[in-house]
Write a protein that holds these residues in place. Structure first.
Motif, PDB file in Angstrom:
ATOM      1  N   PHE A 286       0.823  -1.221  -0.108  1.00 24.70           N
ATOM      2  CA  PHE A 286      -0.085   0.036  -0.003  1.00 24.70           C
ATOM      3  C   PHE A 286       0.974   1.307   0.158  1.00 24.70           C
ATOM      4  CE2 PHE A 286      -2.308  -3.350   2.204  1.00 24.70           C
ATOM      5  CZ  PHE A 286      -3.683  -3.579   1.361  1.00 24.70           C
ATOM      6  N   GLY A 287       0.985   2.012  -1.078  1.00 27.72           N
ATOM      7  CA  GLY A 287       1.711   3.285  -1.262  1.00 27.72           C
ATOM      8  C   GLY A 287       1.027   4.325  -0.750  1.00 27.72           C
ATOM      9  N   ASP A 288       0.722   5.096  -1.559  1.00 28.41           N
ATOM     10  CA  ASP A 288      -0.068   6.581  -1.189  1.00 28.41           C
ATOM     11  C   ASP A 288      -1.479   6.153  -1.350  1.00 28.41           C
ATOM     12  OD1 ASP A 288      -0.370   8.762  -0.142  1.00 28.41           O
ATOM     13  OD2 ASP A 288      -0.397   9.872  -1.901  1.00 28.41           O
ATOM     14  N   VAL A 289      -2.126   5.360  -0.049  1.00 30.48           N
ATOM     15  CA  VAL A 289      -3.598   4.968  -0.064  1.00 30.48           C
ATOM     16  C   VAL A 289      -4.324   5.774   1.092  1.00 30.48           C
ATOM     17  CG1 VAL A 289      -5.050   2.941   0.141  1.00 30.48           C
ATOM     18  CG2 VAL A 289      -3.071   2.907  -1.217  1.00 30.48           C
ATOM     19  N   ASN A 290      -5.477   6.032   0.886  1.00 33.37           N
ATOM     20  CA  ASN A 290      -6.183   6.609   2.226  1.00 33.37           C
ATOM     21  C   ASN A 290      -6.317   5.284   3.088  1.00 33.37           C
ATOM     22  OD1 ASN A 290      -7.972   7.723   3.608  1.00 33.37           O
ATOM     23  ND2 ASN A 290      -9.271   8.086   1.996  1.00 33.37           N
ATOM     24  N   PRO A 291      -6.022   5.670   4.231  1.00 32.05           N
ATOM     25  CA  PRO A 291      -6.257   4.666   5.310  1.00 32.05           C
ATOM     26  C   PRO A 291      -7.650   3.984   5.502  1.00 32.05           C
ATOM     27  CG  PRO A 291      -4.906   6.267   6.002  1.00 32.05           C
ATOM     28  CD  PRO A 291      -5.438   6.831   4.800  1.00 32.05           C
ATOM     29  N   ASP A 292      -8.655   5.087   5.118  1.00 28.00           N
ATOM     30  CA  ASP A 292      -9.967   4.406   5.161  1.00 28.00           C
ATOM     31  C   ASP A 292     -10.323   3.249   4.107  1.00 28.00           C
ATOM     32  OD1 ASP A 292     -10.406   6.287   7.184  1.00 28.00           O
ATOM     33  OD2 ASP A 292     -11.084   7.834   5.806  1.00 28.00           O
ATOM     34  N   LYS A 293      -9.587   3.304   3.120  1.00 30.62           N
ATOM     35  CA  LYS A 293      -9.746   2.317   2.001  1.00 30.62           C
ATOM     36  C   LYS A 293      -9.118   0.812   2.499  1.00 30.62           C
ATOM     37  CE  LYS A 293     -10.266   5.094  -1.722  1.00 30.62           C
ATOM     38  NZ  LYS A 293      -9.709   5.414  -3.345  1.00 30.62           N
ATOM     39  N   ILE A 294      -8.197   1.011   3.172  1.00 27.87           N
ATOM     40  CA  ILE A 294      -7.579  -0.238   3.834  1.00 27.87           C
ATOM     41  C   ILE A 294      -8.546  -0.577   5.136  1.00 27.87           C
ATOM     42  CG2 ILE A 294      -5.459  -1.221   5.120  1.00 27.87           C
ATOM     43  CD1 ILE A 294      -4.011   1.009   3.934  1.00 27.87           C
ATOM     44  N   LEU A 295      -8.949   0.127   5.780  1.00 29.90           N
ATOM     45  CA  LEU A 295      -9.939  -0.370   6.818  1.00 29.90           C
ATOM     46  C   LEU A 295     -11.256  -0.970   6.354  1.00 29.90           C
ATOM     47  CD1 LEU A 295     -11.005  -0.374   9.858  1.00 29.90           C
ATOM     48  CD2 LEU A 295     -11.563   2.121   9.495  1.00 29.90           C
ATOM     49  N   ALA A 296     -11.756  -0.369   5.258  1.00 29.04           N
ATOM     50  CA  ALA A 296     -12.811  -1.067   4.717  1.00 29.04           C
ATOM     51  C   ALA A 296     -12.594  -2.224   4.124  1.00 29.04           C
ATOM     52  CB  ALA A 296     -13.407   0.215   3.256  1.00 29.04           C
ATOM     53  N   GLN A 297     -11.518  -2.498   3.416  1.00 30.76           N
ATOM     54  CA  GLN A 297     -11.169  -3.986   2.960  1.00 30.76           C
ATOM     55  C   GLN A 297     -11.024  -4.700   4.341  1.00 30.76           C
ATOM     56  OE1 GLN A 297     -10.536  -4.770  -0.353  1.00 30.76           O
ATOM     57  NE2 GLN A 297     -10.669  -6.820   0.452  1.00 30.76           N
ATOM     58  N   ALA A 298     -10.453  -4.069   5.382  1.00 29.34           N
ATOM     59  CA  ALA A 298     -10.090  -5.082   6.350  1.00 29.34           C
ATOM     60  C   ALA A 298     -11.447  -5.455   6.821  1.00 29.34           C
ATOM     61  CB  ALA A 298      -9.251  -4.536   7.420  1.00 29.34           C
ATOM     62  N   GLU A 299     -12.510  -4.500   7.120  1.00 32.78           N
ATOM     63  CA  GLU A 299     -13.799  -4.805   7.418  1.00 32.78           C
ATOM     64  C   GLU A 299     -14.618  -5.924   6.656  1.00 32.78           C
ATOM     65  OE1 GLU A 299     -15.341  -3.879  10.372  1.00 32.78           O
ATOM     66  OE2 GLU A 299     -13.566  -2.958  11.043  1.00 32.78           O
ATOM     67  N   ARG A 300     -14.363  -5.718   5.199  1.00 36.09           N
ATOM     68  CA  ARG A 300     -15.244  -6.839   4.272  1.00 36.09           C
ATOM     69  C   ARG A 300     -14.412  -8.295   4.650  1.00 36.09           C
ATOM     70  NH1 ARG A 300     -14.918  -2.535   0.472  1.00 36.09           N
ATOM     71  NH2 ARG A 300     -13.054  -2.982  -0.129  1.00 36.09           N
ATOM     72  N   LEU A 301     -13.121  -8.208   4.919  1.00 34.16           N
ATOM     73  CA  LEU A 301     -12.666  -9.631   4.967  1.00 34.16           C
ATOM     74  C   LEU A 301     -12.922 -10.074   6.353  1.00 34.16           C
ATOM     75  CD1 LEU A 301      -8.966  -8.987   3.694  1.00 34.16           C
ATOM     76  CD2 LEU A 301     -10.817 -10.327   2.788  1.00 34.16           C
ATOM     77  N   LYS A 302     -13.258  -9.400   7.429  1.00 34.16           N
ATOM     78  CA  LYS A 302     -13.508  -9.551   8.673  1.00 34.16           C
ATOM     79  C   LYS A 302     -15.125 -10.193   8.676  1.00 34.16           C
ATOM     80  CE  LYS A 302     -14.018  -7.897  13.348  1.00 34.16           C
ATOM     81  NZ  LYS A 302     -13.839  -6.972  14.294  1.00 34.16           N
TER      82      LYS A 302
END
Length: 90
Positions: A50-66
């Protein structure tokens, strides 16, 4: 951001989402580039950067995987409200 489960169907979401949460917290801390390594069910090692990515997008992906992990394990993630517990409004 594409869904990791779509790109890699052999991933176990229960193993991946905690690593994504670590990446989310590192990104919030200020790290500009975050790399996450995880193993697939087939025994391969995958790496996501993850380079210059908005942290909210990483959080959304983690929530989908959860949520996918909860569905896979049979855990109930949504509950209905019954009528007898609703407060009366006056």
């Amino acid at each position: 951001m594409a869904d990791l489960l779509d790109d890699h169907p052999d991933l176990d979401p229960c193993l991946v989402w905690p690593d994504l949460m670590k990446a989310y917290y590192r990104r919030l801390k200020g790290d500009t580039e975050v790399r996450v390594k995880f193993s697939t069910q087939a025994g391969h090692t995958e790496e996501v950067e993850f380079g210059d990515v908005n942290p909210d997008k990483i959080l959304a992906q983690a929530e989908r995987l959860k949520a996918a992990c909860a569905r896979k394990s049979g855990k109930r993630i949504r509950y209905a409200i019954t009528g007898r517990f609703r407060p009366r409004s006056y």
